[in-house]
Motif scaffolding. Structure first.
Motif, PDB file in Angstrom:
ATOM      1  N   ALA A 133      -9.588  -2.173 -27.967  1.00  0.00           N
ATOM      2  CA  ALA A 133     -10.321  -2.161 -29.235  1.00  0.00           C
ATOM      3  C   ALA A 133     -10.824  -0.745 -29.464  1.00  0.00           C
ATOM      4  CB  ALA A 133     -11.491  -3.130 -29.190  1.00  0.00           C
ATOM      5  N   GLU A 134     -10.759  -0.286 -30.704  1.00  0.00           N
ATOM      6  CA  GLU A 134     -11.349   1.011 -31.059  1.00  0.00           C
ATOM      7  C   GLU A 134     -12.540   0.744 -31.968  1.00  0.00           C
ATOM      8  OE1 GLU A 134     -10.437   5.472 -31.575  1.00  0.00           O
ATOM      9  OE2 GLU A 134      -8.973   4.354 -32.769  1.00  0.00           O
ATOM     10  N   LEU A 135     -13.706   1.239 -31.544  1.00  0.00           N
ATOM     11  CA  LEU A 135     -14.955   0.888 -32.225  1.00  0.00           C
ATOM     12  C   LEU A 135     -15.673   2.093 -32.814  1.00  0.00           C
ATOM     13  CD1 LEU A 135     -16.307  -1.615 -29.530  1.00  0.00           C
ATOM     14  CD2 LEU A 135     -14.741  -2.058 -31.429  1.00  0.00           C
ATOM     15  N   HIS A 136     -15.096   3.273 -32.679  1.00  0.00           N
ATOM     16  CA  HIS A 136     -15.717   4.489 -33.225  1.00  0.00           C
ATOM     17  C   HIS A 136     -14.612   5.326 -33.841  1.00  0.00           C
ATOM     18  CE1 HIS A 136     -18.909   7.886 -32.493  1.00  0.00           C
ATOM     19  NE2 HIS A 136     -18.191   8.112 -33.589  1.00  0.00           N
ATOM     20  N   LEU A 137     -14.334   5.017 -35.110  1.00  0.00           N
ATOM     21  CA  LEU A 137     -13.250   5.673 -35.837  1.00  0.00           C
ATOM     22  C   LEU A 137     -13.692   5.862 -37.286  1.00  0.00           C
ATOM     23  CD1 LEU A 137     -10.611   5.201 -37.894  1.00  0.00           C
ATOM     24  CD2 LEU A 137     -10.360   6.760 -35.949  1.00  0.00           C
ATOM     25  N   ASP A 142     -15.995 -14.940 -29.527  1.00  0.00           N
ATOM     26  CA  ASP A 142     -15.938 -15.053 -28.068  1.00  0.00           C
ATOM     27  C   ASP A 142     -14.581 -15.533 -27.565  1.00  0.00           C
ATOM     28  OD1 ASP A 142     -18.506 -14.129 -27.832  1.00  0.00           O
ATOM     29  OD2 ASP A 142     -19.415 -16.116 -27.580  1.00  0.00           O
ATOM     30  N   ASP A 143     -13.956 -16.478 -28.281  1.00  0.00           N
ATOM     31  CA  ASP A 143     -12.671 -16.980 -27.790  1.00  0.00           C
ATOM     32  C   ASP A 143     -11.591 -15.911 -27.866  1.00  0.00           C
ATOM     33  OD1 ASP A 143     -12.660 -17.061 -30.580  1.00  0.00           O
ATOM     34  OD2 ASP A 143     -11.480 -18.898 -30.704  1.00  0.00           O
ATOM     35  N   THR A 144     -11.657 -15.051 -28.892  1.00  0.00           N
ATOM     36  CA  THR A 144     -10.689 -13.969 -29.004  1.00  0.00           C
ATOM     37  C   THR A 144     -10.937 -12.911 -27.932  1.00  0.00           C
ATOM     38  OG1 THR A 144     -10.664 -14.355 -31.395  1.00  0.00           O
ATOM     39  CG2 THR A 144      -9.615 -12.336 -30.612  1.00  0.00           C
ATOM     40  N   LYS A 145     -12.203 -12.637 -27.663  1.00  0.00           N
ATOM     41  CA  LYS A 145     -12.527 -11.719 -26.559  1.00  0.00           C
ATOM     42  C   LYS A 145     -11.957 -12.252 -25.246  1.00  0.00           C
ATOM     43  CE  LYS A 145     -16.904  -9.823 -28.317  1.00  0.00           C
ATOM     44  NZ  LYS A 145     -18.327  -9.590 -28.004  1.00  0.00           N
ATOM     45  N   ALA A 146     -12.134 -13.546 -25.013  1.00  0.00           N
ATOM     46  CA  ALA A 146     -11.644 -14.148 -23.771  1.00  0.00           C
ATOM     47  C   ALA A 146     -10.123 -14.021 -23.668  1.00  0.00           C
ATOM     48  CB  ALA A 146     -12.062 -15.613 -23.696  1.00  0.00           C
ATOM     49  N   HIS A 190      -7.561  -4.415 -32.001  1.00  0.00           N
ATOM     50  CA  HIS A 190      -8.713  -4.655 -32.883  1.00  0.00           C
ATOM     51  C   HIS A 190      -9.389  -3.315 -33.139  1.00  0.00           C
ATOM     52  CE1 HIS A 190     -12.170  -6.704 -34.656  1.00  0.00           C
ATOM     53  NE2 HIS A 190     -12.962  -5.973 -33.896  1.00  0.00           N
ATOM     54  N   THR A 191      -9.746  -3.073 -34.396  1.00  0.00           N
ATOM     55  CA  THR A 191     -10.408  -1.813 -34.734  1.00  0.00           C
ATOM     56  C   THR A 191     -11.589  -2.081 -35.663  1.00  0.00           C
ATOM     57  OG1 THR A 191     -10.065   0.435 -35.594  1.00  0.00           O
ATOM     58  CG2 THR A 191      -8.849  -1.326 -36.680  1.00  0.00           C
ATOM     59  N   GLU A 192     -12.659  -1.358 -35.442  1.00  0.00           N
ATOM     60  CA  GLU A 192     -13.851  -1.469 -36.296  1.00  0.00           C
ATOM     61  C   GLU A 192     -14.076  -0.100 -36.913  1.00  0.00           C
ATOM     62  OE1 GLU A 192     -16.925  -3.560 -34.088  1.00  0.00           O
ATOM     63  OE2 GLU A 192     -15.551  -5.244 -33.729  1.00  0.00           O
ATOM     64  N   ILE A 193     -13.732  -0.008 -38.192  1.00  0.00           N
ATOM     65  CA  ILE A 193     -13.578   1.268 -38.890  1.00  0.00           C
ATOM     66  C   ILE A 193     -14.846   1.634 -39.648  1.00  0.00           C
ATOM     67  CG2 ILE A 193     -12.370   2.312 -40.856  1.00  0.00           C
ATOM     68  CD1 ILE A 193      -9.840   0.950 -39.923  1.00  0.00           C
ATOM     69  N   SER A 238     -14.427  -2.149 -24.209  1.00  0.00           N
ATOM     70  CA  SER A 238     -14.141  -2.061 -25.646  1.00  0.00           C
ATOM     71  C   SER A 238     -14.017  -3.452 -26.264  1.00  0.00           C
ATOM     72  CB  SER A 238     -12.870  -1.233 -25.901  1.00  0.00           C
ATOM     73  OG  SER A 238     -11.687  -1.941 -25.590  1.00  0.00           O
ATOM     74  N   ILE A 239     -13.426  -4.370 -25.525  1.00  0.00           N
ATOM     75  CA  ILE A 239     -13.313  -5.746 -26.026  1.00  0.00           C
ATOM     76  C   ILE A 239     -14.686  -6.416 -26.032  1.00  0.00           C
ATOM     77  CG2 ILE A 239     -12.277  -8.006 -25.627  1.00  0.00           C
ATOM     78  CD1 ILE A 239     -10.219  -5.904 -26.519  1.00  0.00           C
ATOM     79  N   GLU A 240     -15.434  -6.259 -24.940  1.00  0.00           N
ATOM     80  CA  GLU A 240     -16.776  -6.861 -24.849  1.00  0.00           C
ATOM     81  C   GLU A 240     -17.679  -6.380 -25.979  1.00  0.00           C
ATOM     82  OE1 GLU A 240     -20.819  -6.546 -22.106  1.00  0.00           O
ATOM     83  OE2 GLU A 240     -18.887  -6.257 -21.122  1.00  0.00           O
ATOM     84  N   ALA A 241     -17.608  -5.080 -26.296  1.00  0.00           N
ATOM     85  CA  ALA A 241     -18.517  -4.474 -27.273  1.00  0.00           C
ATOM     86  C   ALA A 241     -18.124  -4.755 -28.716  1.00  0.00           C
ATOM     87  CB  ALA A 241     -18.566  -2.964 -27.049  1.00  0.00           C
ATOM     88  N   SER A 242     -16.939  -5.283 -28.927  1.00  0.00           N
ATOM     89  CA  SER A 242     -16.459  -5.537 -30.289  1.00  0.00           C
ATOM     90  C   SER A 242     -17.206  -6.705 -30.909  1.00  0.00           C
ATOM     91  CB  SER A 242     -14.965  -5.847 -30.264  1.00  0.00           C
ATOM     92  OG  SER A 242     -14.739  -7.171 -29.775  1.00  0.00           O
TER      93      SER A 242
END
Length: 344
Positions: A17-21, A323-327, A98-101, A315-319
């Motif tokens: 996951a990218e969370l800082h873009l 929860d099911d998608t994280k798992a 997964h990306t959080e833009i 990165s996955i945990e912090a997204s």
């Protein structure tokens, strides 16, 4: 690839996951020139090479000056779509699932570009990436901290009709002299509206700014946060509360937060039990997308397989995924890590 380090193969294989873009920070010089031509805008550079030569920054502000000038070529909904789609194709190549833009509406509305123009172009590309690549996403509206809180409130007002399409709010731009406390009322209002917050803090600003982001802005994540190690009590709190740090190593190098990537404190953050991860920040300007950041850190910091896996797990945990998608993605990381350990 011939002679590739075994851990580089692991980096490429892991889902991330990218969370800082910052989407405006993915504007490559080639696209800058193409959009300038399309929109009949004259750039102060004669060639792509001249633009790249200007990417020699001494600090955050020297970068921001060029960043805001480059964003001036973004005018139409198609421009914002093209910009976002170009990033998402690179994200797919880096196995970002997964990306959080971040996007900066004030950069554009100040130039007369409509809020809906910016939002529509970005969202069209995000929807297409989920359909074609399976990349899920969240969209975070950032407020520019070098502007006033009143200006931020005005931007929030513009965003009101579109809040169902915005997943959270952030705070970015020049940190020096612009503490999080400057925006406490604005972020309190965003919380009332159900918008979770993140905030840039502890990049050029002191550890105190991280405390403010947590306590005054109720930030769920700290973007950068590398200066937290100056305050042991803060490190203890970040670890205890599992507050994520969205670290951007090549950005830190390019903006002289560190003068040598080998001196970066990423491993120290992990050793302290912090939820640190690697991101690309403004990759067109800082010389590397997500995998390039991880590959550079593997080489310069001698990251182990366990550290690489932990960074990606974080990165996955912090997204903001369910929860099911994280798992699901954590299980994929486990599977790929096991195959790597067996030499497959």
């Amino acid at each position: 690839m011939m002679n590739e380090h075994p851990l580089d193969q692991l980096i490429r294989a892991l889902p991330k996951a990218e969370l800082h873009l910052h989407i405006e920070g993915s504007l490559e010089p080639e696209m800058m020139f193409a959009l300038a031509e399309r929109n009949e805008i004259e750039l102060p550079y004669a060639s792509v090479e001249e633009v790249r030569a200007a990417y020699n920054f001494t600090d955050l502000q020297s970068f921001l000056d060029l960043y805001y000038a480059g964003a001036g070529v973004l005018i139409t909904e198609q421009d914002f779509y093209d910009l976002t789609w170009a990033y998402l194709k690179r994200a797919q190549a880096d196995h970002i699932v997964h990306t959080e833009i971040f996007f900066d509406p004030q950069t554009h509305t100040a130039r007369g570009v409509e809020f809906t123009t910016v939002l529509s172009g970005i969202l069209r590309a995000l929807r297409q990436a989920e359909d074609q690549f399976g990349i899920t996403s969240k969209l975070i509206m950032c407020f520019l901290r070098h502007l006033s809180e009143e200006d931020g409130f005005a931007t929030l007002e513009l965003a009101m009709p579109y809040l169902d399409r915005i997943d959270g709010v952030g705070l970015d731009s020049g940190e020096r002299g612009n503490p999080p406390e400057k925006f406490a009322r604005l972020f309190a209002r965003c919380a009332e509206l159900g918008l979770p917050a993140v905030a840039h803090a502890g990049e050029e600003g002191p550890a105190e700014y991280i405390w403010q982001a947590l306590d005054l802005l109720n930030s769920r994540r700290i973007d950068h946060g590398v200066r937290c190690t100056e305050d042991p009590a803060l490190v203890a709190r970040l670890a205890a509360e599992r507050i994520p740090l969205t670290v951007c190593p090549l950005s830190n190098l390019k903006l002289c937060v560190v003068d040598d990537l080998a001196k970066h404190n990423l491993r120290e953050l992990l050793a302290a039990g912090l939820v640190a991860m690697v991101n690309s920040d403004d990759p067109a300007y800082f010389g590397g997308y997500l995998n390039q950041n991880l590959l550079a850190c593997r080489e310069k910091l001698a990251l182990t397989a366990a550290e690489i896996i932990q960074l990606v797990r974080n990165s996955i945990e912090a997204s903001w995924l369910p929860d099911d998608t994280k798992a699901f993605w954590q299980a994929e990381i486990t599977r790929i890590a096991a195959r790597h350990a067996q030499g497959e």
